[in-house]
Design a protein around this motif. Structure first.
Motif, short mmCIF file in Angstrom:
data_model
loop_
_atom_site.label_atom_id
_atom_site.label_comp_id
_atom_site.label_asym_id
_atom_site.label_seq_id
_atom_site.Cartn_x
_atom_site.Cartn_y
_atom_site.Cartn_z
N ARG A 127 1.40 -19.85 -17.90
CA ARG A 127 -0.05 -19.85 -17.69
C ARG A 127 -0.59 -18.42 -17.59
O ARG A 127 -1.68 -18.13 -18.05
N ASP A 167 -6.86 -1.48 -7.55
CA ASP A 167 -7.95 -0.97 -6.72
C ASP A 167 -7.57 0.30 -5.97
O ASP A 167 -8.42 1.09 -5.60
N MET A 168 -6.30 0.43 -5.70
CA MET A 168 -5.88 1.64 -4.98
C MET A 168 -5.83 2.84 -5.90
O MET A 168 -5.56 3.95 -5.47
N GLY A 169 -6.04 2.59 -7.18
CA GLY A 169 -6.11 3.71 -8.11
C GLY A 169 -4.92 3.82 -9.04
O GLY A 169 -4.83 4.77 -9.82
N ARG A 171 0.81 -1.22 0.00
CA ARG A 171 0.00 0.00 0.00
C ARG A 171 0.84 1.27 0.00
O ARG A 171 0.57 2.21 -0.73
N THR A 172 1.88 1.29 0.83
CA THR A 172 2.69 2.49 0.92
C THR A 172 3.44 2.73 -0.39
O THR A 172 3.53 3.86 -0.88
N ASN A 213 -3.00 -17.29 -9.38
CA ASN A 213 -4.07 -16.51 -8.76
C ASN A 213 -3.55 -15.41 -7.85
O ASN A 213 -4.11 -14.33 -7.78
N TYR A 268 8.88 -24.58 -12.34
CA TYR A 268 7.70 -24.11 -11.64
C TYR A 268 7.40 -22.65 -12.03
O TYR A 268 6.28 -22.30 -12.39
N ASP A 296 2.48 -18.17 -8.25
CA ASP A 296 1.12 -18.67 -8.22
C ASP A 296 0.26 -17.76 -9.08
O ASP A 296 0.27 -16.54 -8.91
N LYS A 350 -2.45 -12.52 -9.96
CA LYS A 350 -3.60 -11.77 -10.44
C LYS A 350 -4.21 -10.94 -9.31
O LYS A 350 -4.56 -9.78 -9.48
N GLN A 351 -4.31 -11.55 -8.15
CA GLN A 351 -4.96 -10.87 -7.03
C GLN A 351 -4.21 -9.60 -6.62
O GLN A 351 -4.81 -8.56 -6.35
N HIS A 360 -5.80 -15.11 -23.63
CA HIS A 360 -7.20 -15.54 -23.69
C HIS A 360 -8.14 -14.42 -23.30
O HIS A 360 -9.35 -14.59 -23.31
N ILE A 412 -4.89 -6.86 -8.95
CA ILE A 412 -6.22 -6.28 -8.69
C ILE A 412 -6.14 -5.33 -7.49
O ILE A 412 -6.67 -4.22 -7.52
N LEU A 413 -5.48 -5.78 -6.43
CA LEU A 413 -5.42 -4.95 -5.22
C LEU A 413 -4.70 -3.64 -5.49
O LEU A 413 -5.11 -2.58 -5.04
#
Ligand code: SF4
Lengths: 324, 751
Positions: free
Chosen positions: A235, A205-207, A172-173, A194, A228, A192, A197-198, A242, A201-202
């Protein structure tokens, strides 16, 4: 007579976002040029299938003080400049870097705590010494990262540097600092799909606009989990093509750091004769790690040894053939 | 909106716009239109005017069109007979007020009349100078605080307008806010007294360093906080001047600010408050004013009235504390607890630790006593956040190694809290208490069993520390996204214990009934879980009320709560969509979701069939269900069963073959509670198909399976199902089934 073979072509619905690092004078900064990565509309190097506007780029990693824990081979390669980040940056530019990644340390060369003021001065000097776009990573300790990165973000306002690293536990900072001063961030997650991706997104989301985020899915070195990391990158890229918008970020990975951690690169003693010359092997380890990762879709690779950089650039040039 | 407020706000707006116009005319006449108008150290001109209208005001002349625009937003004061809704008019008036107020401050800066000088307060030192109020916050400070507001270290800001009941109350209010890291902006007065005077008289240090900024003793200086909010949106939200709507929305959703109006509210304050409401900042007044409760413009209520003397509390200080609490609640500001105040180390590393009998100081529950834990939802207004109470004696009187009864009652409330989340939260008590060094926790509900070690007791660990732990954890991440307030009661008093035990049991019953009544048909949404994609990239668990995740760790309610807590996490709602086949449980929603989230590799999925497009298996399933064609049925192997099965495979071999995100008709990984669901492979004949089942399952869930057998109409069904004690090969299986007359043999062929 040669038969004409029909090459099957896959139609992809998605495409990777373009992200521009650095800003020239016209763009509000002081870089001699900016570097755009991403934009892929197909898998790596398949020019016949879709558009690939930008080749993979290499950032050479430098540190604000002599990195004592680095392999003696690396210290030797950068010997004359290793005590001076500005000279080091300049040298790295000469040795073919497209970008400079400056890593800040916890302590300065005298063993005293690094401070926002010291970090700012380092950044100022590095910006003056090279015209390449900059990535600036903190020492990797939450409080210190935040303290230093907020300060250097201010110092480098307008330069579109990449601040890093944002992780799930601490982003965040860094994102706020990027928002305040017009920078980009590196979004790192532990191998990983997901999670990668997450975090995008986060952060978004902060702009922070998506064209200011690099996705750093982590990787392992050759022989140390590269498969790995490779599979996760692959992927992510397939998902991007896709049409999954939150994976359509250019990918940054750090093969240099990983490869030079591997025993094969690090040690000289107590290993079989058949392994051959240490220096050659170490450079190859970094080179092989990096070349594998560009095949997986890496857009920015952070590397350490100038010779590996040369070899990987050569490989990219050979693969980057648009016709035939 | 209340007609009263609208009337006064609109009246106030009309008057201030007029005042600004008069002032501007005078200044223009005296100094000319080219006179510079700037706020110090900012690149945002007059920020509110820039943000809301896009005008870059640099001179007195530039103010003219800005004020004309303000004038165009004015509406006539509503007449007595008129009964239209006034919200729009009042809010327009609010915006007009802000434009006018900023214009006035711009003019005053041009004339050298701002920042405001406060005579007689030598201690006042701000960015505005010695003896001066602050004036607008400069850009450097804006960025520094902005970063903290954006990253969450600072929860928000409070704009206090007016004067508190007494100096003492003023100090208390500000300290309460400071304690929570909330920025405090001060302005306004009541009959000439301002909270700024009050704080200065009490020797409170004001300025950037203490996060308490005195803007000015008039209402107009409230424009500075709103300018700060506007510039936040421009700096951190990437907005441009003139994007009024975006800027207001940015503030509504991202800037946690509120206005606290102390003392009497006059027309201009109403008008300014209407402006603040447009930013989504609620107004809390400590006097009697009409409330505006419907939430819409602000995140929550618009205007709240809490007459100071009516607030419950022993004295004014306690009342002040409550007032601040309310503000925080209304705006939904989340405040975290930094450290858990207990005398022993705390961390998940201690979760697995056991307290052996010899090391034990005392135990609650187990064979000799009873421990109860019960979490219930309450209306936040009924709760006193942070209250931890012990009803009855502590354990000091109990002999070493002894036992005693305890009831742990946790009451929580919050805007996003739902009754359905009670069991989900209650289950966390186990993890929370276990993480304390020297505390062991087993079980749940009224069969909990807790031990405290001698070491922990020696260090001073007592019952109230359970309360401290639970309070801090429920108010910490991620649970604080649904828990706004919590209080904990620890009960050892036998009478009270009895009372709570009854209440809890009734609630447990209700919950059981609720869960039983939660059917797939009764809900609109299922949930996904994609947690296991880290190692099984194409695996998606579709979780419905009647089918839990295959690891057994997530049921539908858990997913629902998890999604509230972490909206971008692995548990996403899947709208059922169109029912394509009720028999096998095929809906358009899950089909699409699974296709998209399996890297487009799993095209179809059903909920109730093992034969037709069964769900994929990741690898951490509790049980493996596999068709045995020879027996016309299925076998169920539990994770705990290492023995050979009639399929010729052990559990771990099967996990290897069928796991990893594969979809294999005839094979399915499931959570063990799905076995008892009426929807268990209902498309293929249901539980009567089970011909073989690990004895572990029979033994650990006897009651549950008995109920299933009754439901299926074959009361002794479980006895007719073979297990590893009698049968380990398919050759042995058939004769055994015939001997026991298993119903599957007479069912239609599976294949
Ligand atoms: S097995 Fe459990 S953790 Fe894994 S995806 Fe399913 S519900 Fe989630």
């Amino acid at each position: 007579m040669a038969e004409k073979v029909e090459i099957p072509v896959q139609k992809w619905s998605g495409r990777v976002r373009e992200v521009t690092l650095g800003a020239t004078k016209e763009e509000g900064g002081t870089r001699t040029r900016s570097v755009t990565v991403g934009g892929e509309a197909t898998l790596p190097f398949l020019h016949f299938e879709g558009e690939l506007p930008h080749p993979p780029r290499i950032a050479i990693e430098i540190q604000d003080k002599k990195p004592e824990e680095w392999s003696p081979l690396l210290l030797k390669a950068w010997e004359e400049v290793i005590d001076d980040p500005a000279a080091w940056a300049k040298k790295a530019e000469e040795r073919g870097a497209d970008l400079i990644l400056l890593r800040l340390s916890l302590d300065d060369a005298q063993g005293e705590e690094n401070t926002p003021e010291k970090a700012k001065s380092t950044v100022r000097r590095v910006l003056a010494a090279t015209g390449l776009p900059l990535l600036i990573f903190g020492p990797g300790q939450v409080d210190k990262d935040n303290e230093l990165l907020v300060a250097v973000a201010e110092e480098a306002a307008g330069e579109r540097v990449v601040l890093g690293v944002c992780e799930e536990k601490n982003y965040r900072t860094i994102v706020a600092a990027a928002l305040a001063h017009g920078h980009l961030v590196d979004s790192r997650t532990p191998m990983d799909v997901n999670l990668a991706k997450q975090l995008i997104i986060l952060i978004h989301d902060m702009g922070l606009p998506l064209d200011r985020i690099l996705m750093d899915p982590s990787t392992g070195a050759l022989g140390y989990g590269i498969e790995y990391g490779y599979s996760v990158m692959e992927r992510l890229r397939l998902a991007a093509l896709h049409g999954d918008t939150m994976t359509q970020q250019p990918i940054l990975v750090t093969p240099g750091e990983e490869a030079w951690r591997a025993k094969e690169a690090k040690v000289e003693e107590g290993i079989p004769e058949a392994w051959g010359d240490w220096e050659e092997r170490a450079i190859m380890w970094e080179t092989m790690t990096a070349t594998a990762l560009i095949e997986a879709g890496a857009d920015v690779m952070v590397m350490r040894h100038p010779e590996s950089v040369r070899l990987v650039k050569e490989a990219i040039d050979k693969l980057w053939v648009k016709e035939g | 909106m209340s007609r009263f407020i609208a009337t006064r706000a609109i009246r106030g707006a009309n008057r201030i716009v007029q005042e600004a116009e008069d002032l501007l005319e005078k200044a223009l006449a005296e100094h000319g239109p080219d006179t510079k108008v700037t706020f110090p150290n900012t690149a945002y001109y007059l920020p509110v005017i820039l943000g809301l209208t896009g005008r870059e005001v640099a001179t007195l002349g530039d103010l003219k069109p800005a004020l004309a625009q303000a004038g165009s937003l004015l509406h006539p004061v509503p007449r007595d007979q008129l009964w239209t809704p006034y919200l729009g008019e009042a809010l327009d008036g609010g915006v007009a007020t802000l434009l006018a107020e900023e214009a006035i401050m711009g003019i005053k800066y041009a004339l050298g009349e701002q920042p405001e000088r406060l005579d007689g307060y030598p201690d006042l030192v701000t960015a505005g100078g010695e003896g001066y109020c602050n004036g607008p916050i400069d850009d450097v400070q804006l960025r520094a605080w902005g970063i903290q507001l954006v990253d969450g270290r600072m929860p928000g800001f409070a704009a206090i307008v007016g004067a508190a009941k007494s100096n003492e109350v003023a100090v208390k209010i500000v300290r309460e806010l400071q304690m929570r890291n909330i920025l405090v902006f001060l302005c306004g007065n009541v009959n000439g007294r301002s909270i700024i005077h009050q704080l200065l008289e009490e020797g409170v240090e004001l300025g950037y360093d203490t996060y308490i900024i005195p803007f000015g003793t008039d209402t107009i200086s409230a424009i500075y906080p709103l300018g700060f909010a506007t510039r936040s949106a421009l700096t951190f939200g990437g907005m441009k001047g003139g994007q009024a709507r975006e800027i207001l929305l940015y503030n509504k959703f991202r800037v946690f600010a509120f206005v606290l109006a102390l003392g009497e509210v006059d027309d201009l304050k109403y008008a300014t408050a209407a402006g603040a409401i447009s930013y989504g900042f609620p107004v809390i007044a400590d006097t009697v004013i009409p409330e505006i409760l419907p939430t819409g413009i602000t995140q929550y209520e618009h205007v709240i009235s809490m007459p100071f003397d009516d607030i419950e509390g022993q004295d004014d200080l306690e009342r002040a504390e409550r007032l601040v609490q309310k503000c925080i609640e209304v705006r939904g500001v989340k405040v975290k607890i930094a450290e858990i105040p207990i005398p022993v180390p705390y961390g998940s590393a201690f979760e697995g630790e056991r307290v052996r009998k010899d090391d034990m100081r005392i135990e609650f529950g187990g064979k000799k006593a009873r421990a109860l834990e019960y979490l219930l939802m309450r209306d936040p207004d009924e709760l006193e956040d942070g209250k931890i109470e012990l009803v009855g004696p502590d354990f000091d009187e109990v002999e070493e190694g002894g036992a005693m009864d305890v009831g742990i009652v946790v009451e929580v409330g919050g805007r996003k809290m739902q009754k359905d989340f009670e069991p989900v939260l209650e289950r966390q008590i186990h993890y929370f208490l276990n993480a304390a060094f020297g505390v062991q926790h087993i079980g749940q509900r009224d069969i909990a069993w807790i031990r405290i070690s001698k070491m922990a007791a020696d260090k001073g660990f007592r019952l109230k520390h359970f309360g401290e732990i639970l309070y801090a954890r429920f108010k910490g991440e991620p649970w604080n996204s649904i828990v706004d307030k919590a209080q904990v009661t620890l009960i050892t008093d036998p009478e009270e214990m009895k009372k709570w035990l009854e209440a809890a049991r009734e609630a447990y019953n209700e919950r059981n009934v609720r869960v039983a009544g939660l059917t797939d048909d009764a809900v609109e949404e299922f949930y996904s879980c994609t947690l296991c994609q880290s190692f099984a990239p194409t695996h998606v668990c579709v979780i419905s009320p009647e089918r839990l995740g295959l690891c057994g760790a997530y049921n539908w309610l858990d997913c629902k709560a998890a999604n509230q807590i972490n909206p971008t996490g692995p548990n996403q709602p899947i709208s059922k969509g169109e029912c394509l086949d009720p028999e096998v449980g095929r809906w358009s929603g899950p089909e699409e979701f699974v296709y998209q989230h399996s890297n487009q590799s799993v095209e179809h999925v059903t909920m109730y069939s093992i034969m037709t497009d069964p769900m994929t298996a990741c690898g951490c399933f509790e049980c493996m269900v596999l068709v045995i064609p020879e027996a016309n049925g299925v076998m169920i192997v539990s994770r705990e069963d290492p023995s050979m099965t009639p399929a010729g495979l052990t559990f771990s071999t099967m996990a290897g073959i069928f796991g990893g995100g594969l979809q294999t008709p005839g094979a399915m990984g499931v959570g063990k509670y799905y076995l008892t669901s009426p929807k268990f492979i209902s498309a293929d004949g249901g539980f009567k198909r089970v011909v073989w089942m690990s004895s572990f399952l029979k033994e650990t869930m006897p009651e549950e399976f008995k109920a299933v057998a009754e439901r299926e109409g074959v009361p002794d069904l479980i006895d007719r199902i073979a297990d590893e004690r009698s049968v380990t090969t398919v050759e042995e299986l058939l004769p055994w089934l015939e001997e026991h007359d298993h119903p599957a043999l007479k069912m239609p062929p599976m294949l």
